[in-house]
Design a protein around this motif. Structure first.
Motif: not given
Length: 512
Positions: A4-12, A179-193
């Motif tokens: 699954a892709a990280v949602p756009d609203d997370v990345l922004t 980056s701020h983008r990478a940080l929120v992406a990693a947090c999303w990945q953890t919560t998703r998994c």
């Protein structure tokens, strides 16, 4: 099936927006557990925001946007607010360890020389032990109440949030730009998994200056609005069962640690009093190679206390990917035999892609770092991060087999050092920690080993040499039996093969 892709609203959405959202609810946010006791010291979300704003105000006074701010503090609530306050101020955080021991001081000095921080947030005890900079004691910074507060700094999602200094197991430490983008992406990945939400406690002891501790115990709780409960790595070493008791007291908990911690906890399990581990969500096993023997020992030790086998989640990540790449899911650990060797799957990717090129693992996704601080080299040419790790994919799951730079080639045959290390550990019950590495002399390339041993003698040496010869058809060029604590480790607890080679083989070369 593609991940699954990280949602756009997370990345922004800036990371500090999550902090502001959480502050509207009066509930526990971060708890630091201290010993003896234990005693818990807790900040609610409104208290966290007040302290974060105080840190940000001081940093705005003495630094400029984009400046680096080193964090050299104890693993307590002050470290949490120092890191979050730096991001709130729009500065670039540089999370580091405390300046204890010659190795720790050298690592900090190296990071300071590379990052050139304009300020340093530290604990009072270390005010005179950090390199020259504008030094602020976190304990002395006053809170800022809502009426006097400034909003968080405006940042682009591609701006650096922090520099993650790599542990330096195979080379000199370098600051991966997260980056701020990478940080929120990693947090999303953890919560998703791990199917985590605001009701999911995050807990552990892994250091905050390490990517696993920083993202799991500080980043993800902010992202979710959940609670983080932690103590220090030294308290874990003193009593590994403190970690297990912590998990038992937090239903639905997600935690993480390197493989060696699972071994230490399993060895101490006979002293564990009655606890209930049946409601543990996930215990991530990563940061170093996951051993099949460890998976089995951990299950044997804690299944009697109700720990579900599926809660043990072997995973894989690295600093340049902000920590997360793949993880086991609801199935728990998968152990298979390939070419006569037991291998543990580290699962599937979440929110990114993984491929194998010439046996090397490569990663692409929004969580990948932008580069190394102050260096021109591209960290992910063509969008793919070359991890330097070797592996393969079977049935959609990733298996890590070794490090590209650590690969030992003798007489045209490839040998992975962790395989040799596992053989040495199994050769004698007194052996605790092993570093195997390639050496070269007048006879060409060979293998040398430094092994931590509780009672070294000639019989142990004989057993080790015979085991390596039988299992790998290799004579050891050199073998050193030392006290277990003398085998060098990186900041994250991994065996440092580079340091072991330099200390023992390098000394041998210098003195003939």
């Amino acid at each position: 099936m593609p991940p699954a892709a990280v949602p756009d609203d997370v990345l922004t959405t800036p990371f500090t927006d999550y902090l502001l959202r959480n502050a509207g609810v009066e509930r526990p946010a971060f708890t630091c557990r201290t010993f003896p006791g234990p005693a818990d010291h807790t900040l609610t979300w409104p208290q966290v925001l007040a302290r974060v704003r105080g840190v940000a105000r001081e940093l705005r006074r003495v630094t400029r946007p984009g400046d680096r701010v080193a964090i050299v503090a104890r693993q307590d609530l002050g470290y949490v607010t120092a890191f979050l306050g730096t991001l709130y101020a729009g500065r670039v955080a540089v999370p580091l360890s405390v300046p204890t021991g010659r190795t720790g001081r050298a690592r900090i000095e190296s990071a300071f020389a590379d990052a050139t921080p304009a300020a340093c947030l530290t604990s009072k005890d270390f005010l005179d032990q950090v390199p020259p900079a504008t030094v602020l004691a976190v304990e002395d910074i006053a809170d800022v109440e809502p009426g006097d507060a400034e909003p968080p700094a405006a940042v682009a999602m591609t701006d650096p949030a922090y520099l993650q200094y790599t542990s330096g197991s195979t080379r000199r430490p370098a600051g991966a730009v997260i980056s701020h983008r990478a940080l929120v992406a990693a947090c999303w990945q953890t919560t998703r998994c791990y199917h985590a939400d605001a009701s999911t406690p995050l807990a552990g002891w892994v250091p905050f200056f390490h990517d696993m501790g920083l993202v799991l115990l500080i980043g993800t709780p902010v992202f979710l609005g959940s609670r983080s409960v932690f103590f220090t790595p030294m308290e874990f070493v003193r009593d590994p069962l403190r970690w297990i008791r912590l998990l038992a007291g937090l239903p639905g908990v997600v935690s993480a640690a390197p493989n060696f911690a699972f071994d230490l906890a399993a060895e101490a399990a006979e002293d564990l009093e009655a606890v209930d581990l049946s409601r543990v969500n996930s215990v991530l096993n990563g940061s170093e190679p996951v051993r099949a023997a460890t998976v089995e020992a951990f299950e044997r030790a804690f299944a009697p206390f109700g720990l579900p086998r599926a809660a043990h989640k072997p995973c894989y990540g690295l600093a340049e990917a902000t920590v997360f790449v793949t993880s086991a899911g609801a199935e728990g650990p998968t152990v298979r035999v390939f070419d006569g060797e037991q291998r543990v799957s580290v699962g599937r990717p979440y929110g990114q892609r993984v491929r194998i090129v010439d046996k090397e693992i490569q990663v692409s996704g929004p969580n990948v770092a932008d580069g190394y601080w102050g260096r021109d080299d591209v960290i992910a040419p063509g969008g793919w991060l070359r991890t330097g790790d070797l592996g393969f994919v079977h049935d959609g799951e990733l298996y890590v087999t070794g490090r590209l730079k650590d690969l030992i080639i003798v007489d045209g045959r490839n040998h992975h050092p962790q395989d040799i290390e596992a053989t040495v550990e199994a050769a004698h019950p007194g052996i605790r920690r092993v570093a195997a590495f390639a050496v070269r002399d007048g006879h060409g390339e060979g293998v040398a080993v430094v092994a931590g041993c509780t009672a070294p003698d000639a019989s142990v040496e004989t057993a080790v040499r015979r085991a390596v010869s039988a299992a790998h058809d290799l004579p050891l060029r050199a073998l050193w039996l030392v006290r277990p604590g003398e085998v060098p480790r990186t900041s994250s607890g991994k065996v440092s093969r580079t340091a072991a080679r330099e200390r023992w083989w390098g000394e041998n070369e210098r003195h003939g």
